[in-house]
Motif scaffolding. Structure first.
Motif, PDB file in Angstrom:
ATOM      1  N   GLU A   1       5.597   9.608   9.671  1.00  0.00           N
ATOM      2  CA  GLU A   1       6.098   9.857  11.023  1.00  0.00           C
ATOM      3  C   GLU A   1       5.287  10.952  11.708  1.00  0.00           C
ATOM      4  N   LEU A   2       4.929  11.992  10.949  1.00  0.00           N
ATOM      5  CA  LEU A   2       4.113  13.065  11.513  1.00  0.00           C
ATOM      6  C   LEU A   2       2.765  12.552  12.000  1.00  0.00           C
ATOM      7  N   ARG A   3       2.166  11.650  11.241  1.00  0.00           N
ATOM      8  CA  ARG A   3       0.824  11.147  11.556  1.00  0.00           C
ATOM      9  C   ARG A   3       0.841   9.896  12.422  1.00  0.00           C
ATOM     10  N   GLY A   4       2.019   9.337  12.673  1.00  0.00           N
ATOM     11  CA  GLY A   4       2.114   8.135  13.483  1.00  0.00           C
ATOM     12  C   GLY A   4       1.700   6.865  12.758  1.00  0.00           C
ATOM     13  N   TYR A   5       1.842   6.833  11.440  1.00  0.00           N
ATOM     14  CA  TYR A   5       1.509   5.628  10.667  1.00  0.00           C
ATOM     15  C   TYR A   5       2.633   4.613  10.797  1.00  0.00           C
ATOM     16  N   SER A   6       2.274   3.334  10.884  1.00  0.00           N
ATOM     17  CA  SER A   6       3.300   2.295  10.863  1.00  0.00           C
ATOM     18  C   SER A   6       3.360   1.590   9.520  1.00  0.00           C
ATOM     19  N   LEU A   7       2.359   1.807   8.671  1.00  0.00           N
ATOM     20  CA  LEU A   7       2.313   1.126   7.381  1.00  0.00           C
ATOM     21  C   LEU A   7       1.710   2.046   6.338  1.00  0.00           C
ATOM     22  N   VAL A   8       2.349   2.115   5.175  1.00  0.00           N
ATOM     23  CA  VAL A   8       1.800   2.853   4.037  1.00  0.00           C
ATOM     24  C   VAL A   8       1.848   1.907   2.848  1.00  0.00           C
ATOM     25  N   ILE A   9       0.717   1.736   2.178  1.00  0.00           N
ATOM     26  CA  ILE A   9       0.625   0.812   1.053  1.00  0.00           C
ATOM     27  C   ILE A   9       0.515   1.599  -0.245  1.00  0.00           C
ATOM     28  N   ASP A  10       1.282   1.171  -1.248  1.00  0.00           N
ATOM     29  CA  ASP A  10       1.223   1.784  -2.575  1.00  0.00           C
ATOM     30  C   ASP A  10       0.078   1.131  -3.334  1.00  0.00           C
ATOM     31  N   ARG A  11      -1.040   1.838  -3.429  1.00  0.00           N
ATOM     32  CA  ARG A  11      -2.215   1.263  -4.083  1.00  0.00           C
ATOM     33  C   ARG A  11      -2.025   1.113  -5.581  1.00  0.00           C
ATOM     34  N   SER A  12      -1.097   1.832  -6.186  1.00  0.00           N
ATOM     35  CA  SER A  12      -0.910   1.735  -7.630  1.00  0.00           C
ATOM     36  C   SER A  12      -0.272   0.406  -8.035  1.00  0.00           C
ATOM     37  N   SER A  13       0.390  -0.282  -7.096  1.00  0.00           N
ATOM     38  CA  SER A  13       1.054  -1.532  -7.475  1.00  0.00           C
ATOM     39  C   SER A  13       0.547  -2.733  -6.684  1.00  0.00           C
ATOM     40  N   ASP A  14      -0.322  -2.524  -5.718  1.00  0.00           N
ATOM     41  CA  ASP A  14      -0.798  -3.624  -4.891  1.00  0.00           C
ATOM     42  C   ASP A  14      -2.290  -3.803  -5.087  1.00  0.00           C
ATOM     43  N   GLN A  15      -2.675  -4.904  -5.716  1.00  0.00           N
ATOM     44  CA  GLN A  15      -4.084  -5.151  -5.998  1.00  0.00           C
ATOM     45  C   GLN A  15      -4.787  -5.838  -4.830  1.00  0.00           C
ATOM     46  N   GLY A  16      -4.079  -6.064  -3.723  1.00  0.00           N
ATOM     47  CA  GLY A  16      -4.647  -6.779  -2.592  1.00  0.00           C
ATOM     48  C   GLY A  16      -5.592  -5.942  -1.749  1.00  0.00           C
ATOM     49  N   ILE A  17      -5.706  -4.665  -2.015  1.00  0.00           N
ATOM     50  CA  ILE A  17      -6.561  -3.810  -1.207  1.00  0.00           C
ATOM     51  C   ILE A  17      -7.949  -3.739  -1.832  1.00  0.00           C
ATOM     52  N   ILE A  18      -8.946  -4.014  -1.025  1.00  0.00           N
ATOM     53  CA  ILE A  18     -10.321  -3.950  -1.500  1.00  0.00           C
ATOM     54  C   ILE A  18     -10.863  -2.539  -1.284  1.00  0.00           C
TER      55      ILE A  18
END
Length: 68
Positions: A31-48
């Motif tokens: 909320e401080l940074r104005g992010y609308s999405l935060v992804i947990d990289r430890s459990s989501d292998q979809g991020i390259i």
């Protein structure tokens, strides 16, 4: 209701408050940074690729009282 059930209940009772604390820290930073999405990289292998500039893992750990 055997030992496995008891272990599951105990683990859930211990993990739930921690998960809520992490969620609240992530929410506050987002909320401080104005992010609308935060992804947990430890459990989501979809991020390259994820830029270190937008990785708030260390900030969340600091907010929770863990220093790296």
């Amino acid at each position: 209701s055997g030992p496995e059930d008891e272990l599951f209940k105990k683990r859930e009772a211990l993990m739930t408050p921690i998960q809520e604390e992490v969620y609240n820290a992530v929410k506050e930073i987002s909320e401080l940074r104005g992010y609308s999405l935060v992804i947990d990289r430890s459990s989501d292998q979809g991020i390259i690729f994820g830029s270190p500039k937008i990785d708030i893992s260390n900030e969340v750990l600091l907010k929770l009282g863990y220093s790296r």
